[in-house]
Design a protein around this motif. Structure first.
Motif, PDB file in Angstrom:
ATOM      1  N   GLY A  71       0.790  -1.311   0.018  1.00  0.00           N
ATOM      2  CA  GLY A  71      -0.086  -0.009   0.038  1.00  0.00           C
ATOM      3  C   GLY A  71       0.831   1.225   0.147  1.00  0.00           C
ATOM      4  O   GLY A  71       0.594   2.126  -0.835  1.00  0.00           O
ATOM      5  N   GLY A  72       1.938   1.299   0.667  1.00  0.00           N
ATOM      6  CA  GLY A  72       2.983   2.342   0.864  1.00  0.00           C
ATOM      7  C   GLY A  72       3.591   2.677  -0.503  1.00  0.00           C
ATOM      8  O   GLY A  72       3.963   3.587  -1.019  1.00  0.00           O
ATOM      9  N   VAL A  73       4.123   1.373  -1.163  1.00  0.00           N
ATOM     10  CA  VAL A  73       4.514   1.383  -2.347  1.00  0.00           C
ATOM     11  C   VAL A  73       3.876   1.919  -3.455  1.00  0.00           C
ATOM     12  O   VAL A  73       4.223   2.856  -4.207  1.00  0.00           O
ATOM     13  N   ALA A  74       2.459   1.734  -3.595  1.00  0.00           N
ATOM     14  CA  ALA A  74       1.506   2.083  -4.531  1.00  0.00           C
ATOM     15  C   ALA A  74       1.405   3.619  -4.373  1.00  0.00           C
ATOM     16  O   ALA A  74       1.473   4.393  -5.378  1.00  0.00           O
ATOM     17  N   VAL A  75       1.176   4.247  -3.109  1.00  0.00           N
ATOM     18  CA  VAL A  75       1.067   5.577  -3.046  1.00  0.00           C
ATOM     19  C   VAL A  75       2.080   6.446  -3.316  1.00  0.00           C
ATOM     20  O   VAL A  75       2.266   7.478  -4.168  1.00  0.00           O
ATOM     21  N   THR A  76       3.367   5.724  -2.916  1.00  0.00           N
ATOM     22  CA  THR A  76       4.577   6.634  -3.291  1.00  0.00           C
ATOM     23  C   THR A  76       4.963   6.414  -4.658  1.00  0.00           C
ATOM     24  O   THR A  76       5.598   7.515  -5.180  1.00  0.00           O
ATOM     25  N   TRP A  77       4.780   5.359  -5.521  1.00  0.00           N
ATOM     26  CA  TRP A  77       5.205   5.094  -6.812  1.00  0.00           C
ATOM     27  C   TRP A  77       4.293   6.295  -7.605  1.00  0.00           C
ATOM     28  O   TRP A  77       4.528   6.663  -8.520  1.00  0.00           O
ATOM     29  N   THR A  78       2.809   6.120  -7.334  1.00  0.00           N
ATOM     30  CA  THR A  78       2.127   6.938  -7.916  1.00  0.00           C
ATOM     31  C   THR A  78       2.569   8.474  -7.801  1.00  0.00           C
ATOM     32  O   THR A  78       2.414   9.365  -8.800  1.00  0.00           O
ATOM     33  N   ALA A  79       2.862   8.940  -6.691  1.00  0.00           N
ATOM     34  CA  ALA A  79       3.282  10.250  -6.277  1.00  0.00           C
ATOM     35  C   ALA A  79       4.406  10.530  -6.986  1.00  0.00           C
ATOM     36  O   ALA A  79       4.448  11.838  -7.736  1.00  0.00           O
ATOM     37  N   GLY A  80       5.362   9.538  -7.125  1.00  0.00           N
ATOM     38  CA  GLY A  80       6.538   9.892  -8.026  1.00  0.00           C
ATOM     39  C   GLY A  80       6.346  10.199  -9.284  1.00  0.00           C
ATOM     40  O   GLY A  80       6.833  11.136 -10.213  1.00  0.00           O
ATOM     41  N   HIS A  81       5.371   9.318  -9.975  1.00  0.00           N
ATOM     42  CA  HIS A  81       4.902   9.368 -11.239  1.00  0.00           C
ATOM     43  C   HIS A  81       4.342  10.831 -11.705  1.00  0.00           C
ATOM     44  O   HIS A  81       4.648  11.243 -12.769  1.00  0.00           O
ATOM     45  N   LEU A  82       3.382  11.107 -10.736  1.00  0.00           N
ATOM     46  CA  LEU A  82       2.685  12.290 -11.227  1.00  0.00           C
ATOM     47  C   LEU A  82       3.399  13.514 -10.979  1.00  0.00           C
ATOM     48  O   LEU A  82       3.336  14.331 -11.781  1.00  0.00           O
ATOM     49  N   ILE A  83       4.463  13.311  -9.880  1.00  0.00           N
ATOM     50  CA  ILE A  83       5.218  14.544  -9.797  1.00  0.00           C
ATOM     51  C   ILE A  83       6.115  14.817 -11.028  1.00  0.00           C
ATOM     52  O   ILE A  83       6.235  15.828 -11.570  1.00  0.00           O
TER      53      ILE A  83
END
Length: 315
Positions: A71-83
């Motif tokens: 769950g942490g990976v999904a949130v962080t990966w998504t944030a990194g991609h969008l930024i």
């Protein structure tokens, strides 16, 4: 705080020793590669096998642990991609590499030694359970997303999901860590009891050199990942990796009621520097190599501070 630093500092000092050994030419680069190969193919698999073979799971379910971590990976990966895409204006391929660099922790070469020192055997069991699906899941996700991004950015067709899964499955079937996980779990559930005395002595001696060998070999390979290019984006991804990922994992672990050792294990391993797999994916698709390399180096250089913070918080 001093007790926390005693557990964390040796991990990064051993990485520094490896880096200085390679940087000064005291040992050749080929020696570092050979040491890393020994660690990956023999030492770490031996440690993982012993941990799982001797573990007492006591009916503990792995699903809450997996949900908290990924769950942490999904949130962080998504944030990194969008930024990367919407703040820095990069294309989808760079977005995937940025997200992966912010969410792919070096659970093997740094996580295992750190958890072993800070949490102990219960933490190693939790981390071994995580590793059972971490590499397969992360590499499948990274490959599929990069296939999609490459088709979108470069044009042309993309491989089918079945083809990608077959390739990843073939690679994993030959992976020493996956093989060790399989044999360790099989021995545990077989009911054969303890390892034979002679075999256990050999296994213990190999496992004993794993941590130092892994960290020194990692330090020697850092020459391959210099900090250059994409510095602003790399710095932001490093912040996500070292702060956001462990923070989300920490919150989810508490919400899901994980035990204290298991919580400590997955939060600590999520807080360690970025693993080289992000760079491997970037190299495979020939996009974002300098970004992945910069994130690896930045997180390794600054990791001693942030990892110490998370270790202190968990203590």
């Amino acid at each position: 705080m001093s007790a926390v630093f005693v557990n964390v500092a040796p991990v990064f000092l051993l990485i520094l020793i490896g880096f200085l050994v390679a940087r000064t030419g005291l040992m050749r680069e080929e020696t570092g590669d050979a040491l890393a190969e020994f660690v990956f193919k023999i030492a770490l698999p031996t440690l993982i096998f012993r941990t799982l073979a001797e573990a007492h799971f006591e009916g503990a379910s792995p699903f809450r642990l997996w949900i908290a971590y990924f769950g942490g990976v999904a949130v962080t990966w998504t944030a990194g991609h969008l930024i990367a895409k919407h703040v820095f204006g990069r294309d989808d391929k760079i977005g995937v590499i940025a997200g992966m660099s912010s969410a792919f922790a070096n659970n093997v070469f740094i996580g295992l030694p750190l958890v072993g020192r800070s949490v102990g055997d219960d933490g190693l069991v939790a981390l071994s359970i995580l590793l059972a699906i971490h590499l397969p899941l992360m590499m499948v996700a990274g490959t599929i997303l990069m296939e999609h991004a490459s088709a979108k950015v470069d044009g042309g067709g993309r491989r089918s999901l079945v083809t990608v899964l077959k390739q990843v499955a073939t690679n994993l079937s030959r992976n020493p860590l996956v093989i060790a996980l399989t044999f360790g779990l099989a021995f545990n559930i077989s009911g054969l009891g303890a390892l034979p005395v002679v075999l256990k002595s050999v296994v213990d001696q190999i496992a004993a050199v794993t941590a130092a060998s892994a960290l020194i070999s990692l330090g020697m390979t850092l020459k391959k990942y210099p900090v250059h290019g994409n510095l602003s984006l790399a710095a932001v991804m490093a912040v996500l990796k070292l702060l956001l990922l462990p923070a989300v994992v920490y919150g989810l672990a508490h919400l899901l009621g994980l035990s204290k050792p298991w919580t400590a294990a997955i939060v600590l391993t999520s807080s360690v520097p970025t693993g080289i797999n992000a760079w491997i994916i970037a190299t495979r698709f020939r996009s974002g190599q300098s970004l992945a390399a910069s994130v690896i180096s930045i997180t390794t250089i600054t990791g001693i501070v942030t990892v110490s913070f998370w270790a202190w918080l968990l203590s």
